[in-house]
Design a protein around this motif. Sequence first.
Motif, PDB file in Angstrom:
ATOM      1  N   LEU A   1       0.837  -1.198   0.000  1.00 48.15           N
ATOM      2  CA  LEU A   1       0.000   0.000   0.000  1.00 48.15           C
ATOM      3  C   LEU A   1       0.872   1.248   0.000  1.00 48.15           C
ATOM      4  O   LEU A   1       1.884   1.301   0.694  1.00 48.15           O
ATOM      5  CB  LEU A   1      -0.903   0.028   1.250  1.00 48.15           C
ATOM      6  N   ASN A   2       0.466   2.230  -0.765  1.00 43.34           N
ATOM      7  CA  ASN A   2       1.132   3.527  -0.697  1.00 43.34           C
ATOM      8  C   ASN A   2       0.174   4.602  -1.207  1.00 43.34           C
ATOM      9  O   ASN A   2      -0.828   4.298  -1.865  1.00 43.34           O
ATOM     10  CB  ASN A   2       2.430   3.546  -1.508  1.00 43.34           C
ATOM     11  N   PHE A   3       0.461   5.840  -0.833  1.00 46.24           N
ATOM     12  CA  PHE A   3      -0.355   6.961  -1.273  1.00 46.24           C
ATOM     13  C   PHE A   3       0.408   7.739  -2.341  1.00 46.24           C
ATOM     14  O   PHE A   3       1.624   7.929  -2.240  1.00 46.24           O
ATOM     15  CB  PHE A   3      -0.678   7.892  -0.097  1.00 46.24           C
ATOM     16  N   GLU A   4      -0.319   8.185  -3.365  1.00 44.20           N
ATOM     17  CA  GLU A   4       0.295   8.946  -4.448  1.00 44.20           C
ATOM     18  C   GLU A   4      -0.549  10.186  -4.736  1.00 44.20           C
ATOM     19  O   GLU A   4      -1.781  10.109  -4.780  1.00 44.20           O
ATOM     20  CB  GLU A   4       0.405   8.070  -5.697  1.00 44.20           C
ATOM     21  N   LEU A   5       0.107  11.314  -4.908  1.00 46.67           N
ATOM     22  CA  LEU A   5      -0.606  12.558  -5.170  1.00 46.67           C
ATOM     23  C   LEU A   5      -1.207  12.554  -6.568  1.00 46.67           C
ATOM     24  O   LEU A   5      -0.520  12.298  -7.554  1.00 46.67           O
ATOM     25  CB  LEU A   5       0.352  13.747  -5.026  1.00 46.67           C
ATOM     26  N   ASN A   6      -2.508  12.837  -6.631  1.00 44.24           N
ATOM     27  CA  ASN A   6      -3.184  12.980  -7.920  1.00 44.24           C
ATOM     28  C   ASN A   6      -2.998  14.424  -8.374  1.00 44.24           C
ATOM     29  O   ASN A   6      -3.533  15.340  -7.754  1.00 44.24           O
ATOM     30  CB  ASN A   6      -4.676  12.651  -7.767  1.00 44.24           C
ATOM     31  N   PRO A   7      -2.243  14.666  -9.455  1.00 42.99           N
ATOM     32  CA  PRO A   7      -1.963  16.037  -9.881  1.00 42.99           C
ATOM     33  C   PRO A   7      -3.204  16.800 -10.318  1.00 42.99           C
ATOM     34  O   PRO A   7      -3.238  18.026 -10.278  1.00 42.99           O
ATOM     35  CB  PRO A   7      -0.979  15.844 -11.047  1.00 42.99           C
ATOM     36  N   ASN A   8      -4.247  16.078 -10.722  1.00 35.70           N
ATOM     37  CA  ASN A   8      -5.468  16.738 -11.183  1.00 35.70           C
ATOM     38  C   ASN A   8      -6.327  17.226 -10.016  1.00 35.70           C
ATOM     39  O   ASN A   8      -6.872  18.333 -10.050  1.00 35.70           O
ATOM     40  CB  ASN A   8      -6.287  15.780 -12.056  1.00 35.70           C
ATOM     41  N   SER A   9      -6.429  16.394  -8.969  1.00 36.17           N
ATOM     42  CA  SER A   9      -7.260  16.757  -7.826  1.00 36.17           C
ATOM     43  C   SER A   9      -6.456  17.384  -6.697  1.00 36.17           C
ATOM     44  O   SER A   9      -7.007  18.037  -5.811  1.00 36.17           O
ATOM     45  CB  SER A   9      -7.977  15.517  -7.290  1.00 36.17           C
ATOM     46  N   GLY A  10      -5.131  17.161  -6.712  1.00 39.82           N
ATOM     47  CA  GLY A  10      -4.288  17.669  -5.634  1.00 39.82           C
ATOM     48  C   GLY A  10      -4.417  16.854  -4.366  1.00 39.82           C
ATOM     49  O   GLY A  10      -3.954  17.267  -3.302  1.00 39.82           O
TER      50      GLY A  10
ATOM     51  N   GLU B   1      -4.032   9.740  -3.106  1.00 43.11           N
ATOM     52  CA  GLU B   1      -4.934   8.619  -3.334  1.00 43.11           C
ATOM     53  C   GLU B   1      -4.189   7.308  -3.122  1.00 43.11           C
ATOM     54  O   GLU B   1      -2.999   7.199  -3.401  1.00 43.11           O
ATOM     55  CB  GLU B   1      -5.513   8.695  -4.748  1.00 43.11           C
ATOM     56  N   ILE B   2      -4.903   6.321  -2.616  1.00 39.32           N
ATOM     57  CA  ILE B   2      -4.257   5.072  -2.252  1.00 39.32           C
ATOM     58  C   ILE B   2      -4.086   4.139  -3.439  1.00 39.32           C
ATOM     59  O   ILE B   2      -4.931   4.086  -4.335  1.00 39.32           O
ATOM     60  CB  ILE B   2      -5.037   4.350  -1.116  1.00 39.32           C
ATOM     61  N   ARG B   3      -2.967   3.436  -3.411  1.00 36.59           N
ATOM     62  CA  ARG B   3      -2.651   2.456  -4.449  1.00 36.59           C
ATOM     63  C   ARG B   3      -2.457   1.098  -3.785  1.00 36.59           C
ATOM     64  O   ARG B   3      -1.777   0.985  -2.776  1.00 36.59           O
ATOM     65  CB  ARG B   3      -1.395   2.860  -5.220  1.00 36.59           C
ATOM     66  N   LEU B   4      -3.080   0.099  -4.369  1.00 38.14           N
ATOM     67  CA  LEU B   4      -2.976  -1.282  -3.898  1.00 38.14           C
ATOM     68  C   LEU B   4      -2.160  -2.065  -4.908  1.00 38.14           C
ATOM     69  O   LEU B   4      -2.575  -2.217  -6.057  1.00 38.14           O
ATOM     70  CB  LEU B   4      -4.372  -1.891  -3.736  1.00 38.14           C
ATOM     71  N   ASN B   5      -0.989  -2.503  -4.490  1.00 40.09           N
ATOM     72  CA  ASN B   5      -0.086  -3.234  -5.388  1.00 40.09           C
ATOM     73  C   ASN B   5       0.107  -2.513  -6.714  1.00 40.09           C
ATOM     74  O   ASN B   5       0.042  -3.109  -7.797  1.00 40.09           O
ATOM     75  CB  ASN B   5      -0.595  -4.668  -5.604  1.00 40.09           C
ATOM     76  N   GLY B   6       0.314  -1.199  -6.608  1.00 45.54           N
ATOM     77  CA  GLY B   6       0.628  -0.392  -7.784  1.00 45.54           C
ATOM     78  C   GLY B   6      -0.559   0.173  -8.531  1.00 45.54           C
ATOM     79  O   GLY B   6      -0.391   0.981  -9.447  1.00 45.54           O
ATOM     80  N   LYS B   7      -1.783  -0.214  -8.149  1.00 48.43           N
ATOM     81  CA  LYS B   7      -2.977   0.256  -8.857  1.00 48.43           C
ATOM     82  C   LYS B   7      -3.760   1.233  -7.994  1.00 48.43           C
ATOM     83  O   LYS B   7      -3.994   0.988  -6.810  1.00 48.43           O
ATOM     84  CB  LYS B   7      -3.876  -0.930  -9.222  1.00 48.43           C
ATOM     85  N   ASN B   8      -4.184   2.343  -8.591  1.00 48.85           N
ATOM     86  CA  ASN B   8      -5.020   3.310  -7.888  1.00 48.85           C
ATOM     87  C   ASN B   8      -6.404   2.692  -7.674  1.00 48.85           C
ATOM     88  O   ASN B   8      -7.099   2.340  -8.625  1.00 48.85           O
ATOM     89  CB  ASN B   8      -5.150   4.598  -8.714  1.00 48.85           C
ATOM     90  N   VAL B   9      -6.795   2.563  -6.393  1.00 46.99           N
ATOM     91  CA  VAL B   9      -8.088   1.940  -6.065  1.00 46.99           C
ATOM     92  C   VAL B   9      -8.964   2.886  -5.249  1.00 46.99           C
ATOM     93  O   VAL B   9      -9.870   2.448  -4.537  1.00 46.99           O
ATOM     94  CB  VAL B   9      -7.883   0.608  -5.302  1.00 46.99           C
ATOM     95  N   GLU B  10      -8.698   4.175  -5.346  1.00 42.01           N
ATOM     96  CA  GLU B  10      -9.422   5.174  -4.557  1.00 42.01           C
ATOM     97  C   GLU B  10     -10.930   5.077  -4.748  1.00 42.01           C
ATOM     98  O   GLU B  10     -11.704   5.227  -3.796  1.00 42.01           O
ATOM     99  CB  GLU B  10      -8.939   6.580  -4.908  1.00 42.01           C
ATOM    100  N   THR B  11     -11.374   4.815  -5.967  1.00 44.81           N
ATOM    101  CA  THR B  11     -12.811   4.704  -6.235  1.00 44.81           C
ATOM    102  C   THR B  11     -13.366   3.362  -5.777  1.00 44.81           C
ATOM    103  O   THR B  11     -14.424   3.298  -5.134  1.00 44.81           O
ATOM    104  CB  THR B  11     -13.093   4.879  -7.739  1.00 44.81           C
TER     105      THR B  11
END
Length: 229
Positions: free
Chosen positions: A70-79, A82-92
């Motif tokens: 798990l890691n968090f990555e900044l979404n440049p569009n929303s600022g 957002e959380i990533r599960l095994n490299g995939k953005n799963v925020e939704t």
Amino acid sequence: MKRITIAIDGFSSTGKSTIAKQLATALNYVYVDTGAMYRAVTLYALLENFVSEEALDKRALIGALDTIDLNFELNPNSGKSEIRLNGKNVETEIRTMAVSKWVSPVATVKEVREKLVAMQQQMGVEKGIVMDGRDIGTVVFPDAELKIFMTASADARANRRYKELLDKGEQVTFDEVLKNVQERDHIDSTREVSPLRKADDAIVFDNSDMGLKEQFERIHNYALRIMVA
């Protein structure tokens, strides 16, 4: 001003994340949504079929914990982070009713909590962090300089959650959401490992009838007083 740790705990759908994000932005602090971390693990369990109609396969989930990253990555569009599960953005994906149904049972698993608490504590080593969840002020950061405990009536919280889900296009009833809120309250408050409870030195915020602006201003002022002390 000195950098501090801000811990925000409380029941589901009390607006913890909203306030925490506002504070982090205002103070230029790091924000960590621990609820998203537990939701991501729950999503993983659902995707791997560790959840049946009536039960969670705890043994299978525990055995797979080392494969969950798990890691968090900044979404440049929303600022927003957002959380990533095994490299995939799963925020939704983690905000669905299916995940909400199982997140509290998953969070009762001792090994899951141990893994995530260790990750959360590492994130806050250098302070300057706002973290929200169920056990931040009692377990993750018991020495946090500012602790907030947020609560509201079950009906008020269910109504907020119901509107959010409808806005996202989910087909749910208010009674279904209210039942989920009440069940999560019970599980979170009675689980054996790190139950939801107010830290002795936490400030209680019942926001059943309190607007976001008033909440933010009050908590922001508490933080500033501590930072300049």
